[in-house]
Design a protein around this motif. Structure first.
Motif, PDB file in Angstrom:
ATOM      1  N   ILE A 217       0.844  -1.187   0.000  1.00  0.00           N
ATOM      2  CA  ILE A 217       0.000   0.000   0.000  1.00  0.00           C
ATOM      3  C   ILE A 217       0.882   1.239   0.000  1.00  0.00           C
ATOM      4  O   ILE A 217       1.833   1.343   0.768  1.00  0.00           O
ATOM      5  CB  ILE A 217      -0.978   0.000   1.198  1.00  0.00           C
ATOM      6  N   LEU A 218       0.578   2.151  -0.905  1.00  0.00           N
ATOM      7  CA  LEU A 218       1.300   3.406  -1.040  1.00  0.00           C
ATOM      8  C   LEU A 218       0.419   4.511  -0.461  1.00  0.00           C
ATOM      9  O   LEU A 218      -0.701   4.725  -0.926  1.00  0.00           O
ATOM     10  CB  LEU A 218       1.588   3.667  -2.523  1.00  0.00           C
ATOM     11  N   VAL A 219       0.912   5.181   0.573  1.00  0.00           N
ATOM     12  CA  VAL A 219       0.163   6.251   1.234  1.00  0.00           C
ATOM     13  C   VAL A 219       0.810   7.572   0.852  1.00  0.00           C
ATOM     14  O   VAL A 219       1.985   7.809   1.159  1.00  0.00           O
ATOM     15  CB  VAL A 219       0.168   6.073   2.767  1.00  0.00           C
ATOM     16  N   LEU A 220       0.063   8.422   0.168  1.00  0.00           N
ATOM     17  CA  LEU A 220       0.584   9.681  -0.356  1.00  0.00           C
ATOM     18  C   LEU A 220      -0.058  10.849   0.371  1.00  0.00           C
ATOM     19  O   LEU A 220      -1.285  10.958   0.427  1.00  0.00           O
ATOM     20  CB  LEU A 220       0.278   9.785  -1.850  1.00  0.00           C
ATOM     21  N   ASP A 221       0.780  11.721   0.914  1.00  0.00           N
ATOM     22  CA  ASP A 221       0.290  12.899   1.621  1.00  0.00           C
ATOM     23  C   ASP A 221       0.373  14.104   0.693  1.00  0.00           C
ATOM     24  O   ASP A 221       1.464  14.565   0.356  1.00  0.00           O
ATOM     25  CB  ASP A 221       1.139  13.128   2.885  1.00  0.00           C
ATOM     26  N   GLU A 222      -0.784  14.593   0.247  1.00  0.00           N
ATOM     27  CA  GLU A 222      -0.875  15.759  -0.641  1.00  0.00           C
ATOM     28  C   GLU A 222       0.100  15.663  -1.821  1.00  0.00           C
ATOM     29  O   GLU A 222       0.973  16.513  -2.009  1.00  0.00           O
ATOM     30  CB  GLU A 222      -0.613  17.045   0.153  1.00  0.00           C
ATOM     31  N   PRO A 223      -0.036  14.615  -2.649  1.00  0.00           N
ATOM     32  CA  PRO A 223       0.962  14.402  -3.709  1.00  0.00           C
ATOM     33  C   PRO A 223       1.028  15.488  -4.761  1.00  0.00           C
ATOM     34  O   PRO A 223       2.062  15.666  -5.405  1.00  0.00           O
ATOM     35  CB  PRO A 223       0.523  13.067  -4.326  1.00  0.00           C
ATOM     36  N   SER A 224      -0.062  16.236  -4.969  1.00  0.00           N
ATOM     37  CA  SER A 224      -0.062  17.261  -6.024  1.00  0.00           C
ATOM     38  C   SER A 224       0.354  18.643  -5.536  1.00  0.00           C
ATOM     39  O   SER A 224       0.470  19.567  -6.339  1.00  0.00           O
ATOM     40  CB  SER A 224      -1.449  17.355  -6.661  1.00  0.00           C
ATOM     41  N   SER A 225       0.602  18.794  -4.234  1.00  0.00           N
ATOM     42  CA  SER A 225       0.894  20.131  -3.707  1.00  0.00           C
ATOM     43  C   SER A 225       2.211  20.670  -4.259  1.00  0.00           C
ATOM     44  O   SER A 225       3.196  19.947  -4.407  1.00  0.00           O
ATOM     45  CB  SER A 225       0.947  20.110  -2.175  1.00  0.00           C
ATOM     46  N   ASN A 226       2.211  21.950  -4.605  1.00  0.00           N
ATOM     47  CA  ASN A 226       3.393  22.679  -5.086  1.00  0.00           C
ATOM     48  C   ASN A 226       3.916  22.185  -6.432  1.00  0.00           C
ATOM     49  O   ASN A 226       5.056  22.504  -6.794  1.00  0.00           O
ATOM     50  CB  ASN A 226       4.523  22.636  -4.050  1.00  0.00           C
ATOM     51  N   LEU A 227       3.118  21.426  -7.162  1.00  0.00           N
ATOM     52  CA  LEU A 227       3.548  20.973  -8.485  1.00  0.00           C
ATOM     53  C   LEU A 227       2.990  21.883  -9.565  1.00  0.00           C
ATOM     54  O   LEU A 227       1.838  22.322  -9.484  1.00  0.00           O
ATOM     55  CB  LEU A 227       3.063  19.543  -8.746  1.00  0.00           C
ATOM     56  N   ASP A 228       3.816  22.162 -10.595  1.00  0.00           N
ATOM     57  CA  ASP A 228       3.297  22.897 -11.741  1.00  0.00           C
ATOM     58  C   ASP A 228       2.401  21.960 -12.548  1.00  0.00           C
ATOM     59  O   ASP A 228       2.400  20.740 -12.333  1.00  0.00           O
ATOM     60  CB  ASP A 228       4.443  23.457 -12.585  1.00  0.00           C
ATOM     61  N   PRO A 229       1.595  22.478 -13.468  1.00  0.00           N
ATOM     62  CA  PRO A 229       0.632  21.625 -14.183  1.00  0.00           C
ATOM     63  C   PRO A 229       1.263  20.423 -14.887  1.00  0.00           C
ATOM     64  O   PRO A 229       0.705  19.326 -14.864  1.00  0.00           O
ATOM     65  CB  PRO A 229      -0.012  22.581 -15.178  1.00  0.00           C
ATOM     66  N   ALA A 230       2.442  20.605 -15.496  1.00  0.00           N
ATOM     67  CA  ALA A 230       3.079  19.486 -16.210  1.00  0.00           C
ATOM     68  C   ALA A 230       3.513  18.402 -15.231  1.00  0.00           C
ATOM     69  O   ALA A 230       3.316  17.204 -15.472  1.00  0.00           O
ATOM     70  CB  ALA A 230       4.265  19.982 -17.025  1.00  0.00           C
TER      71      ALA A 230
END
Length: 266
Positions: free
Chosen positions: A176-189
């Protein structure tokens, strides 16, 4: 991706149904200062499911996640990972099976090169030589970072560092992979690249996020944790399309975003 453990087999030779990746029952927890964070959480995640854990700040999401690999110990109730109760007896195996990817990749990357960061966990578990190198390369290929083996992590972009942080966990062959806010601070690409990677992974995923469109895109199912309990659990699109439910638990979609217009990739 294959796990080290094999699926159970029944006496009649048929493959038995594997235990759920995660089974949380009646989990309650109070911090030493007396603050009660969880009041009896029930959450069942089958092997291979992708589930978003949603909820307002202070709902208890981080507290719940820290119970999944024994960083916190339950005050009441139980947590079981792949059929193993979380506790001292199985702690090493639990921590291999539950891969936590923190919100800030710099919390996970501390070695001089990408190769050494990704090798750290498997090497600590006893892997050596060609087997260790193969494990590192496989994990980096899964996240599209194999060409950066010898690069210092601090020379990478934020999005690249997040992918390497995911690789450090994948190198342990988690269930199981637990991701904490994986999209935060990422640019759209970078956000799109990470989504494509996560959709391809053959692991169970629990994604803690405030990014509701990302949750809808990646997770067919969502659970809303609010005031220390699971307040709702069901298809992500249905939960996000219920304005009363969203309002009651302080969840807001981006302006103009209609979850009913999104066709999810299952």
């Amino acid at each position: 991706m294959t796990n080290q453990a094999t699926d159970p087999v029944r006496l009649d030779g048929e493959a038995a149904t594997p235990p759920p990746s995660l089974d949380v029952r009646g989990l309650a927890y109070a911090y030493p200062d007396g603050h009660q964070a969880l009041f009896g959480v029930d959450l069942h995640i089958g092997k291979g499911e992708r589930v978003a854990l949603l909820g307002p700040n202070g709902a208890g999401k981080t507290t719940l996640v820290l119970h999944l690999n024994g960083i916190l110990e339950a005050g009441a109730g139980s947590v079981t990972v792949a059929g193993l109760p979380v506790g001292k007896k199985h702690m090493a195996e639990i921590r291999r099976r539950v891969g936590l990817v923190f919100q800030d990749p710099d919390d996970q990357l501390f070695m001089p090169t990408v190769r050494e960061d990704v090798a750290f966990g498997p090497a600590a578990s006893g892997l050596r030589g060609a087997e260790l190198e193969a494990r590192v390369r496989e994990a980096l290929e899964q996240v599209g970072m194999a060409e950066y083996l010898d690069r210092p992590p601090h020379h990478l972009s934020f999005g690249q560092r997040r992918r390497v942080a995911v690789a450090t966990v994948l190198a342990m062959k988690p269930e199981i992979l637990v991701l904490d806010e994986p999209s935060s601070n990422l640019d759209p690409a970078s956000r799109r690249e990470l989504a494509d990677i996560l959709q391809r992974l053959d692991v169970t995923v629990l994604m803690v996020t405030h990014d509701l469109p990302y949750a809808l895109e990646l997770c067919p199912r969502a659970a809303i944790l609010s005031e220390g309990v699971i307040a709702a659990d069901g298809p992500t699109g249905e939960l996000l399309s219920d304005p009363e439910l969203m309002r009651a638990h302080r969840l807001e979609l981006p302006f103009g975003f209609d979850p009913r217009s999104v066709t999810m990739e299952r």
